[in-house]
Design a protein around this motif. Sequence first.
Motif, PDB file in Angstrom:
ATOM      1  N   LEU A 100     -10.176  48.881  -0.617  1.00  0.00           N
ATOM      2  CA  LEU A 100     -10.697  49.419  -1.422  1.00  0.00           C
ATOM      3  C   LEU A 100      -9.954  50.154  -2.579  1.00  0.00           C
ATOM      4  CD1 LEU A 100     -13.409  51.227   0.793  1.00  0.00           C
ATOM      5  CD2 LEU A 100     -13.706  49.242  -0.703  1.00  0.00           C
ATOM      6  N   ASP A 101      -8.902  49.794  -2.763  1.00  0.00           N
ATOM      7  CA  ASP A 101      -8.068  50.400  -3.887  1.00  0.00           C
ATOM      8  C   ASP A 101      -8.691  49.972  -5.138  1.00  0.00           C
ATOM      9  OD1 ASP A 101      -6.083  50.467  -6.086  1.00  0.00           O
ATOM     10  OD2 ASP A 101      -4.319  50.531  -4.468  1.00  0.00           O
ATOM     11  N   GLN A 102      -9.005  50.745  -5.972  1.00  0.00           N
ATOM     12  CA  GLN A 102      -9.699  50.788  -7.409  1.00  0.00           C
ATOM     13  C   GLN A 102      -9.091  49.475  -8.299  1.00  0.00           C
ATOM     14  OE1 GLN A 102     -12.655  52.011  -8.480  1.00  0.00           O
ATOM     15  NE2 GLN A 102     -13.041  53.173  -6.487  1.00  0.00           N
ATOM     16  N   LYS A 103      -8.098  49.312  -8.036  1.00  0.00           N
ATOM     17  CA  LYS A 103      -7.268  48.194  -8.925  1.00  0.00           C
ATOM     18  C   LYS A 103      -7.698  46.987  -8.764  1.00  0.00           C
ATOM     19  CE  LYS A 103      -2.837  49.675  -8.249  1.00  0.00           C
ATOM     20  NZ  LYS A 103      -3.129  50.737  -7.280  1.00  0.00           N
ATOM     21  N   TYR A 104      -8.238  46.946  -7.590  1.00  0.00           N
ATOM     22  CA  TYR A 104      -8.303  45.327  -6.784  1.00  0.00           C
ATOM     23  C   TYR A 104      -9.658  45.023  -6.387  1.00  0.00           C
ATOM     24  CZ  TYR A 104      -3.172  46.076  -6.398  1.00  0.00           C
ATOM     25  OH  TYR A 104      -2.053  46.376  -6.583  1.00  0.00           O
ATOM     26  N   LEU A 105     -10.881  45.720  -7.033  1.00  0.00           N
ATOM     27  CA  LEU A 105     -12.158  45.504  -6.833  1.00  0.00           C
ATOM     28  C   LEU A 105     -13.034  44.805  -7.705  1.00  0.00           C
ATOM     29  CD1 LEU A 105     -13.170  49.231  -5.549  1.00  0.00           C
ATOM     30  CD2 LEU A 105     -12.148  47.152  -4.150  1.00  0.00           C
ATOM     31  N   ARG A 106     -12.179  44.015  -8.638  1.00  0.00           N
ATOM     32  CA  ARG A 106     -12.997  43.181  -9.490  1.00  0.00           C
ATOM     33  C   ARG A 106     -12.374  41.686  -9.440  1.00  0.00           C
ATOM     34  NH1 ARG A 106     -16.924  45.814 -12.185  1.00  0.00           N
ATOM     35  NH2 ARG A 106     -16.703  48.039 -12.303  1.00  0.00           N
ATOM     36  N   ASP A 107     -11.944  41.112 -10.606  1.00  0.00           N
ATOM     37  CA  ASP A 107     -11.389  39.774 -10.699  1.00  0.00           C
ATOM     38  C   ASP A 107      -9.863  39.752 -10.166  1.00  0.00           C
ATOM     39  OD1 ASP A 107     -13.711  38.751 -11.752  1.00  0.00           O
ATOM     40  OD2 ASP A 107     -12.936  38.919 -13.869  1.00  0.00           O
ATOM     41  N   ASP A 108      -9.308  40.951 -10.138  1.00  0.00           N
ATOM     42  CA  ASP A 108      -7.980  40.994  -9.476  1.00  0.00           C
ATOM     43  C   ASP A 108      -7.725  41.130  -8.059  1.00  0.00           C
ATOM     44  OD1 ASP A 108      -6.901  40.373 -11.973  1.00  0.00           O
ATOM     45  OD2 ASP A 108      -6.492  42.464 -12.621  1.00  0.00           O
ATOM     46  N   TRP A 109      -8.848  41.009  -7.336  1.00  0.00           N
ATOM     47  CA  TRP A 109      -8.950  41.240  -5.887  1.00  0.00           C
ATOM     48  C   TRP A 109      -7.700  40.850  -5.037  1.00  0.00           C
ATOM     49  CZ3 TRP A 109      -9.122  37.692  -2.201  1.00  0.00           C
ATOM     50  CH2 TRP A 109      -9.672  36.351  -2.661  1.00  0.00           C
ATOM     51  N   TYR A 110      -7.436  39.521  -5.418  1.00  0.00           N
ATOM     52  CA  TYR A 110      -6.272  38.845  -4.614  1.00  0.00           C
ATOM     53  C   TYR A 110      -5.004  39.385  -4.879  1.00  0.00           C
ATOM     54  CZ  TYR A 110      -5.643  36.467  -9.117  1.00  0.00           C
ATOM     55  OH  TYR A 110      -5.223  36.343 -10.472  1.00  0.00           O
ATOM     56  N   LYS A 111      -5.021  40.333  -5.823  1.00  0.00           N
ATOM     57  CA  LYS A 111      -3.698  40.963  -5.774  1.00  0.00           C
ATOM     58  C   LYS A 111      -3.308  42.210  -5.151  1.00  0.00           C
ATOM     59  CE  LYS A 111      -3.369  39.373 -11.041  1.00  0.00           C
ATOM     60  NZ  LYS A 111      -3.547  39.760 -12.061  1.00  0.00           N
ATOM     61  N   ASN A 112      -4.254  42.540  -4.192  1.00  0.00           N
ATOM     62  CA  ASN A 112      -4.202  43.497  -3.539  1.00  0.00           C
ATOM     63  C   ASN A 112      -2.836  43.343  -2.447  1.00  0.00           C
ATOM     64  OD1 ASN A 112      -4.469  45.261  -0.998  1.00  0.00           O
ATOM     65  ND2 ASN A 112      -6.521  45.671  -1.813  1.00  0.00           N
ATOM     66  N   PRO A 113      -2.027  44.238  -2.095  1.00  0.00           N
ATOM     67  CA  PRO A 113      -0.873  43.895  -1.543  1.00  0.00           C
ATOM     68  C   PRO A 113      -1.074  43.395   0.161  1.00  0.00           C
ATOM     69  CG  PRO A 113      -0.737  46.054  -2.546  1.00  0.00           C
ATOM     70  CD  PRO A 113      -1.703  45.708  -2.692  1.00  0.00           C
ATOM     71  N   VAL A 114      -2.524  43.506   0.833  1.00  0.00           N
ATOM     72  CA  VAL A 114      -2.989  43.175   1.905  1.00  0.00           C
ATOM     73  C   VAL A 114      -2.745  41.641   2.232  1.00  0.00           C
ATOM     74  CG1 VAL A 114      -4.412  45.051   2.264  1.00  0.00           C
ATOM     75  CG2 VAL A 114      -5.398  42.852   1.339  1.00  0.00           C
ATOM     76  N   TYR A 115      -2.819  41.115   0.676  1.00  0.00           N
ATOM     77  CA  TYR A 115      -2.601  39.436   0.870  1.00  0.00           C
ATOM     78  C   TYR A 115      -1.170  38.904   0.826  1.00  0.00           C
ATOM     79  CZ  TYR A 115      -7.658  40.408   0.178  1.00  0.00           C
ATOM     80  OH  TYR A 115      -8.826  40.815   0.185  1.00  0.00           O
ATOM     81  N   SER A 116      -0.073  39.818   0.694  1.00  0.00           N
ATOM     82  CA  SER A 116       1.163  39.554   0.415  1.00  0.00           C
ATOM     83  C   SER A 116       1.629  38.524   1.220  1.00  0.00           C
ATOM     84  CB  SER A 116       2.046  40.684   0.440  1.00  0.00           C
ATOM     85  OG  SER A 116       2.124  41.439   1.676  1.00  0.00           O
ATOM     86  N   SER A 117       1.051  38.670   2.589  1.00  0.00           N
ATOM     87  CA  SER A 117       1.567  37.566   3.716  1.00  0.00           C
ATOM     88  C   SER A 117       0.726  36.358   3.606  1.00  0.00           C
ATOM     89  CB  SER A 117       1.368  38.259   5.183  1.00  0.00           C
ATOM     90  OG  SER A 117       0.216  38.669   5.261  1.00  0.00           O
ATOM     91  N   CYS A 118      -0.264  36.123   2.916  1.00  0.00           N
ATOM     92  CA  CYS A 118      -1.134  35.268   2.800  1.00  0.00           C
ATOM     93  C   CYS A 118      -1.065  34.383   1.409  1.00  0.00           C
ATOM     94  CB  CYS A 118      -2.410  35.740   3.294  1.00  0.00           C
ATOM     95  SG  CYS A 118      -3.623  34.417   3.046  1.00  0.00           S
ATOM     96  N   LYS A 119      -0.564  33.606   1.004  1.00  0.00           N
ATOM     97  CA  LYS A 119      -0.479  33.167  -0.261  1.00  0.00           C
ATOM     98  C   LYS A 119      -1.702  32.382  -0.928  1.00  0.00           C
ATOM     99  CE  LYS A 119       3.610  34.989  -0.662  1.00  0.00           C
ATOM    100  NZ  LYS A 119       3.457  36.374  -1.620  1.00  0.00           N
ATOM    101  N   SER A 120      -2.494  31.861   0.177  1.00  0.00           N
ATOM    102  CA  SER A 120      -3.635  30.944  -0.165  1.00  0.00           C
ATOM    103  C   SER A 120      -5.235  31.509  -0.402  1.00  0.00           C
ATOM    104  CB  SER A 120      -3.795  29.983   0.823  1.00  0.00           C
ATOM    105  OG  SER A 120      -4.082  30.400   2.180  1.00  0.00           O
ATOM    106  N   ALA A 121      -5.161  33.030  -0.594  1.00  0.00           N
ATOM    107  CA  ALA A 121      -6.354  33.647  -0.579  1.00  0.00           C
ATOM    108  C   ALA A 121      -6.899  33.245  -1.630  1.00  0.00           C
ATOM    109  CB  ALA A 121      -5.976  35.041  -0.606  1.00  0.00           C
ATOM    110  N   LEU A 122      -6.435  33.436  -2.838  1.00  0.00           N
ATOM    111  CA  LEU A 122      -7.086  32.969  -4.152  1.00  0.00           C
ATOM    112  C   LEU A 122      -7.776  31.384  -4.202  1.00  0.00           C
ATOM    113  CD1 LEU A 122      -8.558  33.676  -6.837  1.00  0.00           C
ATOM    114  CD2 LEU A 122      -6.095  33.002  -7.925  1.00  0.00           C
ATOM    115  N   GLU A 123      -7.052  30.576  -3.628  1.00  0.00           N
ATOM    116  CA  GLU A 123      -7.111  29.393  -3.599  1.00  0.00           C
ATOM    117  C   GLU A 123      -8.311  28.973  -2.557  1.00  0.00           C
ATOM    118  OE1 GLU A 123      -5.058  24.861  -2.360  1.00  0.00           O
ATOM    119  OE2 GLU A 123      -3.925  26.586  -2.480  1.00  0.00           O
ATOM    120  N   GLY A 124      -8.191  29.532  -1.437  1.00  0.00           N
ATOM    121  CA  GLY A 124      -9.386  29.420  -0.343  1.00  0.00           C
ATOM    122  C   GLY A 124     -10.703  29.941  -0.938  1.00  0.00           C
ATOM    123  N   TYR A 125     -10.662  31.171  -1.616  1.00  0.00           N
ATOM    124  CA  TYR A 125     -11.832  31.740  -2.041  1.00  0.00           C
ATOM    125  C   TYR A 125     -12.645  30.806  -3.116  1.00  0.00           C
ATOM    126  CZ  TYR A 125     -15.319  35.253  -3.498  1.00  0.00           C
ATOM    127  OH  TYR A 125     -16.508  36.018  -3.689  1.00  0.00           O
TER     128      TYR A 125
END
Length: 235
Positions: A100-125
């Motif tokens: 729920l970090d405000q910086k990652y609640l719109r189009d930049d959601w995939y830049k949230n550090p929680v996805y640092s170990s998962c490089k395919s999040a944006l592609e998968g979505y």
Amino acid sequence: MLLYIIRHGEPDYATDSLTENGKKQANALADRLCIHGFDEIYTSPLGRAIQTAQPTCQRLKIPYSIEDWMSEDLVWKDFSADDENGTRNWVFGCQNTKLLDQKYLRDDWYKNPVYSSCKSALEGYRRITNSSDDFIARLGYKRENHLYKIIKPNEKRIAAFCHHGLGTSWLSHLLSISPNIFWSSFDIAHTSVSILVFRNNPDGYTAPQCVCLSDISHIYKERLPVNAAINFYND
């Protein structure tokens, strides 16, 4: 049009099938769903989703159609990673406040550090959203930005039997909600029913409205264990 997004029953993941309790859930679900019926039934290609759909299909005498894009195997590949203990988990299954970090609640959601170990999040979505748009277009509604142009208006009831990861990701797209907000704030239980209505508005455009989310009234009606229906972050 009414779109029912239904999660599979309690699973035995090792055999990709339902447990005995999961079969009871599927039968209780069929009792509920058969009251109003469906015009079309779709399912993931995985066994646990198909087995959940079968009692409803048999009673309504409607065959199910397989939608390969609904497979949880694809979603798991894109949205899971090994933690510090070497255990593979959903990356969005972390402590929900981290999403729920405000910086990652719109189009930049995939830049949230929680996805640092998962490089395919944006592609998968994007795979899910593109497949969703194709599927909904086949049903008569073509996505344009956050709205749907009504191509073939209908009053059909459509069922889609799928999974946790696919279902929550799909709902976030259909409702135009940031996936970080949806994954952190909503969940869907085993054999839960979520219903979206596509209203046939006179101006030719619609936006799906959620009128029911993760309903498990059939579980309560049959006095089945609720803790088996609500099982966080299993697919």
